[in-house]
Design an enzyme around this catalytic site. Structure first.
Site, mmCIF file in Angstrom:
data_model
loop_
_atom_site.group_PDB
_atom_site.id
_atom_site.type_symbol
_atom_site.label_atom_id
_atom_site.label_comp_id
_atom_site.label_asym_id
_atom_site.label_seq_id
_atom_site.Cartn_x
_atom_site.Cartn_y
_atom_site.Cartn_z
ATOM 1 N N HIS A 197 0.861 -0.991 0.130
ATOM 2 C CA HIS A 197 -0.048 0.047 -0.029
ATOM 3 C C HIS A 197 0.731 1.202 0.032
ATOM 4 C CE1 HIS A 197 -4.235 -1.479 0.038
ATOM 5 N NE2 HIS A 197 -3.764 -2.118 0.958
ATOM 6 N N GLY A 198 2.041 1.113 0.576
ATOM 7 C CA GLY A 198 2.854 2.398 0.562
ATOM 8 C C GLY A 198 3.835 1.960 2.067
#
Lengths: 403, 76
Positions: free
Chosen positions: A335-336
């Site tokens: 997701h990051g």
């Protein structure tokens, strides 16, 4: 030149359906107009990645060439031999561009990588899937054009759902008969209107109208409860954001599935009433399903298989717990690279582990009551655990505490 | 031991439940089998019957009841 983002406005649908008409008429008569479809896909890719986003367009072209070479070289190797090291290298090389894109903002103070483009994750999922299924011997032949058609399939390019190559290819080659296609068109129309309701009405209501209000209220209460910011408006933010996230993403996914259907491809559904889940395991079988199934099939199951085959850890419960941790940590990092995405991953791993402990306990102790009340409570509890995880995911706590 | 008996024993080991009167019960929907149990099933089939089923070939819908699993195994 113009730039239009997929499914962004109702006008977009008028445009795409107009361009789709020849394809629809063709499929209705049992024919797939390959040349027209290619041209159609190119036009919409240029609209998405052209104009002000031209750098992304260049990155996309570079990425596709890179993956075709990576997967192609592995395919040629796999036709002759099947050792572990080249397989591992092929996977590592295939994910390098995505890793660079995900890590760059974390080390460059939020600056986006130049090789990034909208949807790079989803194209990478598809590329890695090809390599893994070749390793298993499930995909035996590699056709560069079929591969490109699969990863660049226009309706799902920006955010999924993530299809599987063999499934996609079968639909592409085998045109549905008239009855079946009519049913697909019927569903597509329904999904588009359901998507309108989800994304443009409910998503807009929760995300654009209510969310800024509760966010503002919650920020005013930053010093509440010993400066933790825990307040009723924060709870309001949690539920509002969760509703926004679901309706926005489920709406988008419905559009992607609907447009796929019109093109004669039965792209799998992404959501199945996730807020009615009885437990967190159930939730991951209902929420962003194509992503969680991808993680299940290509990370969780492969990891557990590997560990158990080599008998590195004997206790099966420990194996599954470790696998949950690996699975959801990877999902978090994907997701990051920020603390809240990683904590989100850890939170879900912990929830899955606790849920399994409970399920084992319940199996052992047959006397535990099971009725409508306990079921209702299970759904309520699961819903709140999910919403809390989305509060972490939203990054709002980062703003609340550190900005 | 024939394939059927082996499969039933393996399933009993994994699920902790005797499934002989639940031959058409959906093992995934009832939660008797999850991804972890699937991996155990595949490893056991490999060890005890020499059947190699790669994860890519494991389509849940084709393996979701004891009867279906036995049919699958016998067809290999």
């Amino acid at each position: 030149m113009v730039n239009i983002q997929p499914y962004g406005t109702p006008e977009y649908f008028a445009l795409i359906i107009l361009f789709l008409l020849p394809i629809i008429i063709g499929l209705f008569n049992g024919r797939r107009f390959v040349n027209y479809e290619t041209l159609f896909s190119l036009v919409f890719l240029v609209l998405t990645f052209g104009g002000s986003k031209w750098q992304q367009g260049v990155a996309l072209i570079g990425y596709v060439i890179f993956e075709v070479i990576t997967v192609g070289v592995y395919a040629r190797y796999r036709a002759k031999q099947n050792n572990t090291a080249p397989f591992v290298w092929a996977v590592i090389i295939a994910i390098i561009p995505l890793v660079i894109v995900k890590v760059t903002p974390a080390i460059e103070g939020g600056k986006q990588s130049l090789i990034g483009f909208l949807g790079i994750s989803y194209l990478t999922f598809k590329s890695v899937q090809m390599i893994m299924e070749m390793r298993d011997g499930s995909i035996k032949e590699f056709h560069p054009l079929a591969f490109i058609r699969f990863i660049l399939f226009f309706p799902t390019i920006s955010s999924g759902p993530i299809d599987r190559y063999r499934r996609f290819h079968k639909d592409y080659v085998q045109i549905p008969d008239k009855d079946r296609y009519l049913k697909m068109v019927d569903k597509a129309v329904f999904y588009i209107f359901q998507g309108f309701l989800y994304k443009f009405v409910l998503g807009y209501l929760f995300g654009k109208l209510l969310l800024p209000i509760v966010a503002h209220q919650a920020m005013l209460q930053r010093s509440a409860f010993f400066h933790t910011g825990l307040s009723l408006p924060l709870l309001g933010y949690m539920y509002t954001y969760s509703m926004y996230l679901f309706f926005d993403f489920a709406g988008y996914s419905l559009f992607a599935v609907a447009i796929s259907y019109l093109m004669g491809i039965e792209t799998p559904m992404n959501f199945n009433k996730p807020f009615a889940s009885h437990n967190i395991k159930d939730f991951w079988n209902r929420w962003h399903m194509t992503l969680s199934f991808w993680f299940r099939d290509f990370i969780f199951m492969r990891f557990t298989f590997f560990i158990m085959k080599h008998r590195w850890i004997k206790n099966r419960i420990r194996v599954s717990q470790l696998a949950y941790l690996v699975n959801f940590l990877v999902m978090g990092f994907w997701h990051g690279v920020t603390w809240f995405y990683i904590v989100y991953g850890l939170f879900h791993a912990a929830a899955m582990i606790i849920n399994d402990i409970w399920l084992r306990f319940k199996k052992k102790h047959k006397g535990i009551p099971h009725n409508r009340f306990t079921e209702g409570f299970a759904i309520f509890l699961t819903f709140n655990v999910i919403c809390f995880s989305f509060l972490i995911f939203s990054g709002f706590l980062n703003t609340l505490w550190f900005k | 031991m024939d394939a059927k008996e082996t499969v039933m024993n393996v399933l009993k080991d994994i699920t902790g439940t005797d499934l002989s009167d639940k031959m058409d019960e959906n093992l995934f929907e009832t939660g008797l089998i999850d991804s972890m149990a699937t991996v155990e099933l595949l490893l056991n089939l490999q060890d005890e019957l020499g059947i190699d089923v790669p994860i890519s070939e494991f389509d849940r819908q084709e393996w979701d009841t004891p009867n279906k699993i036995i049919n699958k195994v016998e067809s290999m």
